[in-house]
Design a protein around this motif. Structure first.
Motif, PDB file in Angstrom:
ATOM      1  N   LYS A 185      -0.190 -10.702   3.137  1.00 22.03           N
ATOM      2  CA  LYS A 185       0.558  -9.909   4.104  1.00 22.03           C
ATOM      3  C   LYS A 185       0.687  -8.486   3.577  1.00 22.03           C
ATOM      4  CE  LYS A 185       1.928 -10.994   7.409  1.00 22.03           C
ATOM      5  NZ  LYS A 185       1.226 -11.000   8.718  1.00 22.03           N
ATOM      6  N   VAL A 186       0.575  -7.537   4.475  1.00 24.90           N
ATOM      7  CA  VAL A 186       0.538  -6.125   4.102  1.00 24.90           C
ATOM      8  C   VAL A 186       1.909  -5.480   4.290  1.00 24.90           C
ATOM      9  CG1 VAL A 186      -0.494  -3.879   4.645  1.00 24.90           C
ATOM     10  CG2 VAL A 186      -1.918  -5.935   4.585  1.00 24.90           C
ATOM     11  N   TYR A 187       2.341  -4.743   3.277  1.00 22.76           N
ATOM     12  CA  TYR A 187       3.625  -4.048   3.305  1.00 22.76           C
ATOM     13  C   TYR A 187       3.389  -2.569   2.986  1.00 22.76           C
ATOM     14  CZ  TYR A 187       5.699  -8.700   3.161  1.00 22.76           C
ATOM     15  OH  TYR A 187       6.043  -9.994   3.446  1.00 22.76           O
ATOM     16  N   PRO A 188       3.513  -1.686   3.968  1.00 17.14           N
ATOM     17  CA  PRO A 188       3.332  -0.244   3.690  1.00 17.14           C
ATOM     18  C   PRO A 188       4.495   0.316   2.886  1.00 17.14           C
ATOM     19  CG  PRO A 188       3.176  -0.771   6.045  1.00 17.14           C
ATOM     20  CD  PRO A 188       3.774  -1.947   5.375  1.00 17.14           C
ATOM     21  N   GLY A 189       4.193   1.233   1.993  1.00 21.33           N
ATOM     22  CA  GLY A 189       5.249   1.930   1.274  1.00 21.33           C
ATOM     23  C   GLY A 189       6.011   2.863   2.195  1.00 21.33           C
ATOM     24  N   HIS A 190       7.139   3.357   1.700  1.00 21.37           N
ATOM     25  CA  HIS A 190       7.978   4.236   2.512  1.00 21.37           C
ATOM     26  C   HIS A 190       7.378   5.628   2.703  1.00 21.37           C
ATOM     27  CE1 HIS A 190      11.983   1.842   1.929  1.00 21.37           C
ATOM     28  NE2 HIS A 190      11.070   1.193   2.604  1.00 21.37           N
ATOM     29  N   ASP A 191       6.249   5.878   2.073  1.00 15.86           N
ATOM     30  CA  ASP A 191       5.591   7.172   2.276  1.00 15.86           C
ATOM     31  C   ASP A 191       4.513   7.106   3.356  1.00 15.86           C
ATOM     32  OD1 ASP A 191       3.846   5.598   0.850  1.00 15.86           O
ATOM     33  OD2 ASP A 191       3.573   6.977  -0.827  1.00 15.86           O
ATOM     34  N   ILE A 192       4.433   5.976   4.064  1.00 17.59           N
ATOM     35  CA  ILE A 192       3.420   5.785   5.112  1.00 17.59           C
ATOM     36  C   ILE A 192       4.113   5.597   6.450  1.00 17.59           C
ATOM     37  CG2 ILE A 192       1.611   4.262   5.968  1.00 17.59           C
ATOM     38  CD1 ILE A 192       0.875   3.685   3.053  1.00 17.59           C
ATOM     39  N   GLY A 193       3.768   6.371   7.437  1.00 20.21           N
ATOM     40  CA  GLY A 193       4.321   6.318   8.798  1.00 20.21           C
ATOM     41  C   GLY A 193       4.263   7.735   9.359  1.00 20.21           C
ATOM     42  N   TYR A 194       4.968   8.097  10.342  1.00 18.87           N
ATOM     43  CA  TYR A 194       6.148   7.489  10.931  1.00 18.87           C
ATOM     44  C   TYR A 194       6.046   7.600  12.443  1.00 18.87           C
ATOM     45  CZ  TYR A 194       7.372   8.732   6.153  1.00 18.87           C
ATOM     46  OH  TYR A 194       7.328   8.895   4.799  1.00 18.87           O
ATOM     47  N   PHE A 195       6.637   6.677  13.170  1.00 13.81           N
ATOM     48  CA  PHE A 195       6.751   6.683  14.617  1.00 13.81           C
ATOM     49  C   PHE A 195       5.386   6.604  15.313  1.00 13.81           C
ATOM     50  CE2 PHE A 195      10.643   8.415  12.858  1.00 13.81           C
ATOM     51  CZ  PHE A 195      11.535   7.501  13.379  1.00 13.81           C
ATOM     52  N   GLY A 196       5.392   6.791  16.622  1.00 16.85           N
ATOM     53  CA  GLY A 196       4.172   6.531  17.360  1.00 16.85           C
ATOM     54  C   GLY A 196       4.004   5.044  17.622  1.00 16.85           C
ATOM     55  N   LEU A 248      13.994   4.524   9.386  1.00 17.24           N
ATOM     56  CA  LEU A 248      15.374   4.976   9.527  1.00 17.24           C
ATOM     57  C   LEU A 248      15.730   6.045   8.498  1.00 17.24           C
ATOM     58  CD1 LEU A 248      17.108   1.538  10.198  1.00 17.24           C
ATOM     59  CD2 LEU A 248      16.353   3.242  11.868  1.00 17.24           C
ATOM     60  N   GLY A 249      14.712   6.667   7.933  1.00 20.40           N
ATOM     61  CA  GLY A 249      14.956   7.732   6.978  1.00 20.40           C
ATOM     62  C   GLY A 249      14.907   7.257   5.538  1.00 20.40           C
ATOM     63  N   CYS A 250      14.724   8.185   4.622  1.00 24.44           N
ATOM     64  CA  CYS A 250      14.640   7.878   3.202  1.00 24.44           C
ATOM     65  C   CYS A 250      15.925   7.196   2.725  1.00 24.44           C
ATOM     66  CB  CYS A 250      14.400   9.171   2.417  1.00 24.44           C
ATOM     67  SG  CYS A 250      14.394   8.946   0.624  1.00 24.44           S
ATOM     68  N   SER A 251      15.762   6.111   1.977  1.00 24.61           N
ATOM     69  CA  SER A 251      16.926   5.332   1.527  1.00 24.61           C
ATOM     70  C   SER A 251      17.311   5.607   0.080  1.00 24.61           C
ATOM     71  CB  SER A 251      16.639   3.833   1.711  1.00 24.61           C
ATOM     72  OG  SER A 251      15.388   3.485   1.158  1.00 24.61           O
ATOM     73  N   GLY A 304      11.013  11.968   6.510  1.00 22.89           N
ATOM     74  CA  GLY A 304      10.226  10.943   5.850  1.00 22.89           C
ATOM     75  C   GLY A 304      10.552  10.802   4.371  1.00 22.89           C
ATOM     76  N   CYS A 305       9.544  10.510   3.574  1.00 25.25           N
ATOM     77  CA  CYS A 305       9.697  10.224   2.144  1.00 25.25           C
ATOM     78  C   CYS A 305      10.078  11.487   1.367  1.00 25.25           C
ATOM     79  CB  CYS A 305       8.390   9.636   1.616  1.00 25.25           C
ATOM     80  SG  CYS A 305       8.301   9.471  -0.167  1.00 25.25           S
ATOM     81  N   THR A 306      11.176  11.420   0.620  1.00 23.57           N
ATOM     82  CA  THR A 306      11.634  12.571  -0.167  1.00 23.57           C
ATOM     83  C   THR A 306      10.612  12.958  -1.232  1.00 23.57           C
ATOM     84  OG1 THR A 306      13.949  11.944   0.192  1.00 23.57           O
ATOM     85  CG2 THR A 306      13.495  13.445  -1.631  1.00 23.57           C
ATOM     86  N   LEU A 327       0.845  -1.188   0.000  1.00 20.00           N
ATOM     87  CA  LEU A 327       0.000   0.000   0.000  1.00 20.00           C
ATOM     88  C   LEU A 327       0.879   1.236   0.000  1.00 20.00           C
ATOM     89  CD1 LEU A 327      -2.530  -1.246   2.690  1.00 20.00           C
ATOM     90  CD2 LEU A 327      -3.062  -0.845   0.292  1.00 20.00           C
ATOM     91  N   GLN A 328       0.546   2.183  -0.865  1.00 21.82           N
ATOM     92  CA  GLN A 328       1.299   3.430  -0.940  1.00 21.82           C
ATOM     93  C   GLN A 328       0.332   4.581  -1.153  1.00 21.82           C
ATOM     94  OE1 GLN A 328       3.673   2.047  -4.195  1.00 21.82           O
ATOM     95  NE2 GLN A 328       2.363   2.965  -5.746  1.00 21.82           N
ATOM     96  N   LEU A 329       0.773   5.787  -0.831  1.00 24.05           N
ATOM     97  CA  LEU A 329      -0.094   6.950  -0.961  1.00 24.05           C
ATOM     98  C   LEU A 329      -0.099   7.483  -2.386  1.00 24.05           C
ATOM     99  CD1 LEU A 329       0.711   9.063   2.228  1.00 24.05           C
ATOM    100  CD2 LEU A 329      -1.124   7.404   1.898  1.00 24.05           C
ATOM    101  N   GLY A 330      -1.250   7.995  -2.790  1.00 21.53           N
ATOM    102  CA  GLY A 330      -1.314   8.737  -4.031  1.00 21.53           C
ATOM    103  C   GLY A 330      -0.793  10.144  -3.797  1.00 21.53           C
ATOM    104  N   THR A 331       0.283  10.506  -4.475  1.00 23.00           N
ATOM    105  CA  THR A 331       0.943  11.786  -4.255  1.00 23.00           C
ATOM    106  C   THR A 331       0.577  12.773  -5.364  1.00 23.00           C
ATOM    107  OG1 THR A 331       2.780  10.603  -3.228  1.00 23.00           O
ATOM    108  CG2 THR A 331       3.187  12.863  -3.881  1.00 23.00           C
TER     109      THR A 331
END
Length: 379
Positions: free
Chosen positions: A223-234, A251-254, A331-333, A183-187
């Motif tokens: 199984k669900v895998y969030p994209g790197h644009d979803i989060g962070y912390f909490g 751990l930051g944008c890779s 977060g996501c660049t 799952l990823q966000l529509g940007t």
């Protein structure tokens, strides 16, 4: 955190390769505005050379993407070259050209899995794709994979239209043998910038992130895998990352650190999602493999500076004052560029939205971001 990454070294462990920008769809949310092939796409000899260079740099995972990668007829030769060099290769496709013959080819060349782009239940997916029947065709493609023993995954872009049906969608995907679901966000970039009615609002993250975290925690399929644009912390963070990361925290944008994006004309970026010529932006193109070797582009002094040379001065607004600023780096660049420009001030951060909500409930002043946020105006 970036100091630790520098010490460990930057290597392109994960790659996404746009084999062609040509596409047989014109999706409302397409960030790359795919459709016509680029005028200067790599030839087969150039692509095979690049495949070997990726393997030489110890690339471990690579996704063949597009456009629609199946429209490049020599894709099996490129995939087979990568697999023979020890790279784990998958593909993302819209599924329209998928059939039993293509499954057999994918199995023969050694694809690890295939992900089909499905963006909602039937009405919403067909609307977003502007192609009646796409939803059924993509599900049939997933079934065909299962019939031949090839892992089937699905990639979904979360929009205002499909958000209410995500849980039901998971049930449908499970019924059709889908094993993994990203799952990823529509940007609001590319075609999506012209459809503000689809764009998730920053405050929606207070609902979206706990929902996805709950799906990550259970043992249901897919199984669900969030994209790197979803989060962070909490309190959701460990659940979001535990499926795919040995350290279950953001751990930051890779991009440009352990991830590389390759455009079909040989342009190299830190992440394929980052904009370039279609958006009239050249900030994220680090070089081209026609003029230099991949090694030279990747290790060039000053390359991928937005991540490799990060300092807290790169942050603005809420992100700069956040207690997670140094590790998160905004977060996501891609999200940052689309909404805040060159300074990182991520309005889609779950922790940020949580803190703003708590401030409102206590009757405290809401911290204002000095960075103008460039979100589409909803009608």
């Amino acid at each position: 955190m970036i100091k630790l990454l520098r010490k460990y070294g930057f290597f392109p462990r994960v790659a996404v390769w746009e084999l062609t920008l040509r596409c047989n769809l014109n999706c409302r949310h397409c960030g790359s505005r795919a459709g016509m092939a680029r005028d200067d796409e790599l030839g087969l000899h150039e692509a095979l050379k690049l495949a070997n260079e990726l393997a030489d740099l110890k690339c471990k995972f690579l996704t063949l993407s597009g456009g629609e990668p199946l429209l490049r007829k020599d894709w099996p030769l490129i995939a087979e070259t990568l697999v023979d060099r020890g790279v784990i290769v998958g593909m993302v496709t819209n599924g329209l050209l998928w059939n039993d013959e293509v499954v057999q080819t994918a199995k023969t060349v050694g694809l690890e899995s295939v992900a089909f782009s499905i963006d909602g239940l039937e009405e919403n997916d067909d609307h977003l794709r502007r192609h009646p029947g796409h939803f059924r065709k993509a599900l049939d493609a997933a079934i065909a994979c299962g019939r031949h023993g090839l892992k089937a995954s699905v990639v979904t872009t979360v929009t205002q239209r499909n958000l209410p049906e995500l849980e039901k969608m998971r049930e449908v995907l499970a019924e059709h043998g889908v094993l993994r679901w990203q799952l990823q966000l529509g940007t609001p970039t590319g075609n999506m910038a012209e459809h503000p009615e689809l764009v998730i609002r920053p405050e929606d993250m207070l609902h979206i992130v706990p929902l996805i975290a709950a799906m990550c925690r259970d043992d249901k399929k897919p199984k669900v895998y969030p994209g790197h644009d979803i989060g962070y912390f909490g309190d959701t963070e460990e659940a979001l990352r535990a499926q795919s990361d040995p350290i279950p925290y953001w751990l930051g944008c890779s991009a440009g650190c352990s991830v590389i994006g390759i455009e079909s004309n040989g342009n190299i970026k830190g992440c394929l999602s980052l904009p370039s010529s279609k958006e009239k932006v050249d900030d994220f193109v680090e070089g081209n493999v026609r003029g230099s070797s991949l090694r030279e582009v990747w290790f060039r002094k000053g390359a991928f500076a937005y991540n490799r040379e990060f300092t807290l001065d790169n942050l603005d607004g809420f992100c700069r004052s956040c207690e997670y600023a140094e590790i998160c780096r905004g977060g996501c660049t891609w999200i940052n560029f689309a909404t805040a420009g060159s300074k990182r001030d991520n309005p889609y951060c779950y922790w940020r939205q949580l803190k703003l909500k708590e401030a409102r409930e206590r009757g405290e002043p809401i911290p204002e971001s000095p960075t103008p946020v460039r979100l589409p105006v909803l009608p």
